[in-house]
Design a protein around this motif. Structure first.
Motif, PDB file in Angstrom:
ATOM      1  N   GLU A   3     -86.034  28.873  25.967  1.00 49.10           N
ATOM      2  CA  GLU A   3     -85.556  30.148  24.631  1.00 49.10           C
ATOM      3  C   GLU A   3     -85.625  31.572  24.852  1.00 49.10           C
ATOM      4  O   GLU A   3     -86.556  31.892  25.884  1.00 49.10           O
ATOM      5  CB  GLU A   3     -86.788  29.811  23.287  1.00 49.10           C
ATOM      6  N   VAL A   4     -84.633  31.722  24.699  1.00 51.37           N
ATOM      7  CA  VAL A   4     -84.474  33.484  25.234  1.00 51.37           C
ATOM      8  C   VAL A   4     -84.244  34.540  23.785  1.00 51.37           C
ATOM      9  O   VAL A   4     -83.891  34.236  22.947  1.00 51.37           O
ATOM     10  CB  VAL A   4     -82.992  34.042  25.840  1.00 51.37           C
ATOM     11  N   CYS A   5     -85.704  35.205  23.203  1.00 52.59           N
ATOM     12  CA  CYS A   5     -85.640  36.304  22.516  1.00 52.59           C
ATOM     13  C   CYS A   5     -84.874  37.118  23.116  1.00 52.59           C
ATOM     14  O   CYS A   5     -85.489  38.115  24.237  1.00 52.59           O
ATOM     15  CB  CYS A   5     -87.228  36.336  22.208  1.00 52.59           C
ATOM     16  N   ILE A   6     -84.066  37.862  21.925  1.00 48.50           N
ATOM     17  CA  ILE A   6     -83.834  39.437  22.453  1.00 48.50           C
ATOM     18  C   ILE A   6     -84.150  40.970  21.698  1.00 48.50           C
ATOM     19  O   ILE A   6     -84.991  40.187  20.161  1.00 48.50           O
ATOM     20  CB  ILE A   6     -82.345  39.151  22.124  1.00 48.50           C
ATOM     21  N   ASP A   7     -84.994  41.498  21.369  1.00 47.77           N
ATOM     22  CA  ASP A   7     -84.828  42.761  20.673  1.00 47.77           C
ATOM     23  C   ASP A   7     -84.654  43.000  19.759  1.00 47.77           C
ATOM     24  O   ASP A   7     -83.517  43.372  19.754  1.00 47.77           O
ATOM     25  CB  ASP A   7     -85.663  44.058  21.614  1.00 47.77           C
ATOM     26  N   ALA A  12     -89.531  41.409  20.526  1.00 49.95           N
ATOM     27  CA  ALA A  12     -89.773  41.659  21.927  1.00 49.95           C
ATOM     28  C   ALA A  12     -87.978  41.024  23.170  1.00 49.95           C
ATOM     29  O   ALA A  12     -88.285  39.335  22.784  1.00 49.95           O
ATOM     30  CB  ALA A  12     -90.788  42.290  22.747  1.00 49.95           C
ATOM     31  N   ASN A  13     -87.806  40.865  24.012  1.00 47.81           N
ATOM     32  CA  ASN A  13     -87.426  40.401  24.503  1.00 47.81           C
ATOM     33  C   ASN A  13     -88.360  39.349  25.524  1.00 47.81           C
ATOM     34  O   ASN A  13     -89.297  39.962  26.090  1.00 47.81           O
ATOM     35  CB  ASN A  13     -86.423  41.182  25.878  1.00 47.81           C
ATOM     36  N   ASN A  14     -87.498  38.674  25.362  1.00 53.20           N
ATOM     37  CA  ASN A  14     -88.776  37.488  26.285  1.00 53.20           C
ATOM     38  C   ASN A  14     -88.154  36.685  26.780  1.00 53.20           C
ATOM     39  O   ASN A  14     -87.131  36.011  26.449  1.00 53.20           O
ATOM     40  CB  ASN A  14     -89.743  36.551  25.082  1.00 53.20           C
TER      41      ASN A  14
END
Length: 85
Positions: free
Chosen positions: A4-8, A47-49
């Motif tokens: 899982e890629v989270c973008i701010d 947040a980015n994660n």
């Protein structure tokens, strides 16, 4: 593995970028980890994660490198032509 890629969300990407990033990242990860079933999700968050579930610590390091390479090569695989930006 589940990636899982989270973008701010305060730094929105062009229209279609999340889907394109998800597709390109899936392709590259499946090439590297062809022996496992992988699920890639890219979404907006606070947040980015990067989260990697079901993989070894070394797998997360490799996926971080793949993500970095994918992001840096966006000019090669993402086109904003036809978008309403």
């Amino acid at each position: 593995m589940r990636i899982e890629v989270c973008i701010d969300r305060t730094k929105p990407l062009p229209i279609g970028a999340l889907e394109a990033l998800s597709g390109e990242l899936s392709k590259r990860i499946n090439k590297q980890f062809s022996e496992t079933q992988n699920s890639v999700q890219v979404r907006y968050a606070g947040a980015n994660n990067l989260s990697v579930l079901g993989g070894a610590k070394t797998d997360k390091d490799v996926i971080e490198e793949i993500l970095q390479e994918t992001w840096e090569s966006a000019d090669d695989w993402f086109s904003t032509e036809g978008s309403d930006m």
